[in-house]
Scaffold this motif. Structure first.
Motif, PDB file in Angstrom:
ATOM      1  N   LEU A   1     -23.299  31.195  11.935  1.00 16.37           N
ATOM      2  CA  LEU A   1     -24.693  30.533  12.876  1.00 16.37           C
ATOM      3  C   LEU A   1     -25.509  31.640  13.621  1.00 16.37           C
ATOM      4  O   LEU A   1     -26.551  31.593  13.528  1.00 16.37           O
TER       5      LEU A   1
ATOM      6  N   LEU B   1     -27.729  22.065  16.838  1.00 16.58           N
ATOM      7  CA  LEU B   1     -26.920  22.081  15.413  1.00 16.58           C
ATOM      8  C   LEU B   1     -27.125  20.526  15.100  1.00 16.58           C
ATOM      9  O   LEU B   1     -26.614  19.728  16.018  1.00 16.58           O
TER      10      LEU B   1
ATOM     11  N   ASP C   1     -23.975  17.937  15.855  1.00 15.01           N
ATOM     12  CA  ASP C   1     -23.876  17.376  17.238  1.00 15.01           C
ATOM     13  C   ASP C   1     -24.954  16.368  17.679  1.00 15.01           C
ATOM     14  O   ASP C   1     -26.200  16.769  17.674  1.00 15.01           O
TER      15      ASP C   1
ATOM     16  N   GLY D   1     -16.790  27.517  20.860  1.00 12.28           N
ATOM     17  CA  GLY D   1     -17.362  28.786  21.629  1.00 12.28           C
ATOM     18  C   GLY D   1     -16.977  28.191  23.204  1.00 12.28           C
ATOM     19  O   GLY D   1     -17.210  27.096  23.553  1.00 12.28           O
TER      20      GLY D   1
ATOM     21  N   GLU E   1     -15.906  33.273  21.485  1.00 15.02           N
ATOM     22  CA  GLU E   1     -15.703  32.262  20.393  1.00 15.02           C
ATOM     23  C   GLU E   1     -14.515  31.986  20.101  1.00 15.02           C
ATOM     24  O   GLU E   1     -13.573  32.881  19.735  1.00 15.02           O
ATOM     25  N   LYS E   2     -14.227  30.694  19.821  1.00 11.61           N
ATOM     26  CA  LYS E   2     -12.830  30.116  19.439  1.00 11.61           C
ATOM     27  C   LYS E   2     -11.738  30.820  19.830  1.00 11.61           C
ATOM     28  O   LYS E   2     -10.943  31.404  19.025  1.00 11.61           O
TER      29      LYS E   2
ATOM     30  N   ILE F   1     -21.338  23.066  23.032  1.00 11.65           N
ATOM     31  CA  ILE F   1     -21.796  22.328  22.167  1.00 11.65           C
ATOM     32  C   ILE F   1     -23.027  22.455  21.545  1.00 11.65           C
ATOM     33  O   ILE F   1     -23.704  23.289  22.027  1.00 11.65           O
ATOM     34  N   GLY F   2     -23.495  21.897  20.436  1.00 11.97           N
ATOM     35  CA  GLY F   2     -24.651  22.556  19.651  1.00 11.97           C
ATOM     36  C   GLY F   2     -26.114  22.209  20.247  1.00 11.97           C
ATOM     37  O   GLY F   2     -26.801  21.964  19.594  1.00 11.97           O
TER      38      GLY F   2
ATOM     39  N   TYR G   1     -28.540  24.892  22.504  1.00 16.02           N
ATOM     40  CA  TYR G   1     -28.716  26.243  23.239  1.00 16.02           C
ATOM     41  C   TYR G   1     -30.260  26.389  23.416  1.00 16.02           C
ATOM     42  O   TYR G   1     -31.354  25.968  22.829  1.00 16.02           O
TER      43      TYR G   1
ATOM     44  N   GLN H   1     -21.502  35.757  14.830  1.00 18.70           N
ATOM     45  CA  GLN H   1     -21.598  34.883  15.999  1.00 18.70           C
ATOM     46  C   GLN H   1     -22.467  34.773  16.927  1.00 18.70           C
ATOM     47  O   GLN H   1     -22.744  35.843  17.243  1.00 18.70           O
TER      48      GLN H   1
ATOM     49  N   THR I   1     -22.340  33.579  19.553  1.00 19.28           N
ATOM     50  CA  THR I   1     -21.606  33.322  20.797  1.00 19.28           C
ATOM     51  C   THR I   1     -21.577  34.955  21.191  1.00 19.28           C
ATOM     52  O   THR I   1     -21.392  35.541  22.382  1.00 19.28           O
TER      53      THR I   1
HETATM   54  C1  G1P Z   1     -20.427  26.824  16.305  1.00 15.39           C
HETATM   55  C2  G1P Z   1     -20.242  27.820  17.329  1.00 15.39           C
HETATM   56  C3  G1P Z   1     -19.332  27.588  18.469  1.00 15.39           C
HETATM   57  C4  G1P Z   1     -19.982  25.998  18.913  1.00 15.39           C
HETATM   58  C5  G1P Z   1     -20.025  24.964  18.020  1.00 15.39           C
HETATM   59  C6  G1P Z   1     -20.635  23.737  18.466  1.00 15.39           C
HETATM   60  O1  G1P Z   1     -19.049  26.555  15.802  1.00 15.39           O
HETATM   61  O2  G1P Z   1     -19.874  28.959  16.612  1.00 15.39           O
HETATM   62  O3  G1P Z   1     -19.567  28.242  19.417  1.00 15.39           O
HETATM   63  O4  G1P Z   1     -19.041  25.685  20.085  1.00 15.39           O
HETATM   64  O5  G1P Z   1     -20.750  25.349  16.939  1.00 15.39           O
HETATM   65  O6  G1P Z   1     -20.527  22.914  17.614  1.00 15.39           O
HETATM   66  P1  G1P Z   1     -19.044  25.979  14.361  1.00 15.39           P
HETATM   67  O7  G1P Z   1     -18.832  24.289  14.628  1.00 15.39           O
HETATM   68  O8  G1P Z   1     -19.986  26.167  13.370  1.00 15.39           O
HETATM   69  O9  G1P Z   1     -17.540  26.242  13.773  1.00 15.39           O
END
Ligand code: G1P
Length: 295
Positions: free
Chosen positions: A111, A131, A134, A172, A194-195, A208-209, A211, A233, A235
């Motif tokens: 990302l 994103l 979402d 994140g 992150e995660k 959530i997606g 920012y 990342q 994050t």
């Molecule tokens: C990405 C980001 C994560 C965020 C998430 C939201 O993760 O890296 O920090 O919380 O989107 O949907 P992914 O879902 O691409 O693994």
């Protein structure tokens, strides 16, 4: 006074492997929520809060996205001849929501890498990132309040959701600043990770997606090494800015959100959108009341 945010980036270059075999030919972002793809709903969400320019980060295998937002003169002519104004408006709408630009993300590396593809497009201005997995219900708002927080504080503004202790390791995760009220709608943040593993997560507040990122994010991304999953990342880049003193705030979302990136959640999202659909909603609700799974 922070600059007004008029630009948004939407990453849409992923392979969509969870949706194979469909995604062999159809980009996941164009999978229909009844008749409208999630990607159009997300562009509409951005346009609805004053975004005028959208960069879609795509890949050469996903030209159907460019087709979807581009004009289709043959189809438009045929619909005009038929006098089908409603269909004609729906066909034109995607391209009318905002000025849409495209860039290819070659050799995708996460990302952070996708967002880094927007450096020229941002041209020194702040950038909203949405994103497309979402979805925020159009009766609720998240990006609008985030832009208000950006106008007041600048820096980084994140959309947050309390996902609870079980789900947090998929996201994140943020750390509220000392003294910040974790139950407030706007929370000042002290750190991001992150995660995290569930047992190590510093909170249950997930990014959530959505920012809002300041122009400095691109320099931070250039300095960011691969992190979780060997990917660049966003994050981690935001964490570096946070530690260097950039203010980071989160807007806690308490509305309806659909995750179209997961197969089960995608089907739930289709149902939730279908029950409100102006043409089929009433009939579908009636059918659903009597539906008994035959398994
Ligand atoms: C990405 C980001 C994560 C965020 C998430 C939201 O993760 O890296 O920090 O919380 O989107 O949907 P992914 O879902 O691409 O693994």
């Amino acid at each position: 006074m922070p600059t007004q945010v008029t630009k948004a980036l939407i990453p849409a270059a992923g392979r969509g492997t969870r949706f194979l075999p469909l995604t062999k030919a159809v980009p996941k972002e164009l999978a229909p929520l009844v008749t409208t793809p999630a990607l159009e709903l997300v562009v509409a969400e951005a346009a609805g809060v004053g975004i005028t320019d959208v960069l879609l980060v795509v890949s050469p295998e996903k030209r159907a996205i460019n087709d979807y937002f581009g004009a289709n003169p043959g189809l438009e002519e045929a619909l005009k001849k038929k006098g089908d104004k409603k269909a004609l408006a729906s066909v034109r709408r995607p391209g009318e929501l905002a000025r849409i630009a495209y860039t290819d993300q070659l050799n995708p590396r996460g990302l952070g890498h996708a967002i880094g593809c927007g450096e020229e497009f941002a041209a020194g201005e702040p950038l909203a990132v949405l994103l497309p997995d979402d979805l925020v219900d159009d009766r609720d708002s998240l990006l609008g309040p985030m832009l208000d927080v950006y106008a007041e504080h600048g820096g980084i503004v994140l959309g947050l959701l309390d996902v609870g202790p079980v789900e947090i390791s998929k996201y994140g995760c943020v750390v509220p600043a000392d003294g910040a009220d974790p139950n407030a709608d706007v929370v000042e943040l002290a750190d991001l990770v992150e995660k995290p593993r569930a047992e190590e997560a510093p909170s249950t507040l997930a990014i959530i997606g959505r920012y809002v990122l300041p122009p400095e994010i691109f320099a931070a991304l250039h300095e960011t090494d691969p992190g979780v999953g060997g990917e660049i990342q966003i994050t981690d880049a935001m964490r570096a800015l946070c530690r260097a003193g950039t203010p980071v705030h989160g807007v806690v979302f308490r509305g309806r959100r659909y995750d179209t990136g997961d197969r089960l959640d995608y089907v739930k999202a289709v149902v939730q959108i279908a029950v409100r659909h102006p043409d089929i909603g009433a009939d579908f609700r009636a059918w659903l009341r009597d539906y008994e799974p035959d398994v």
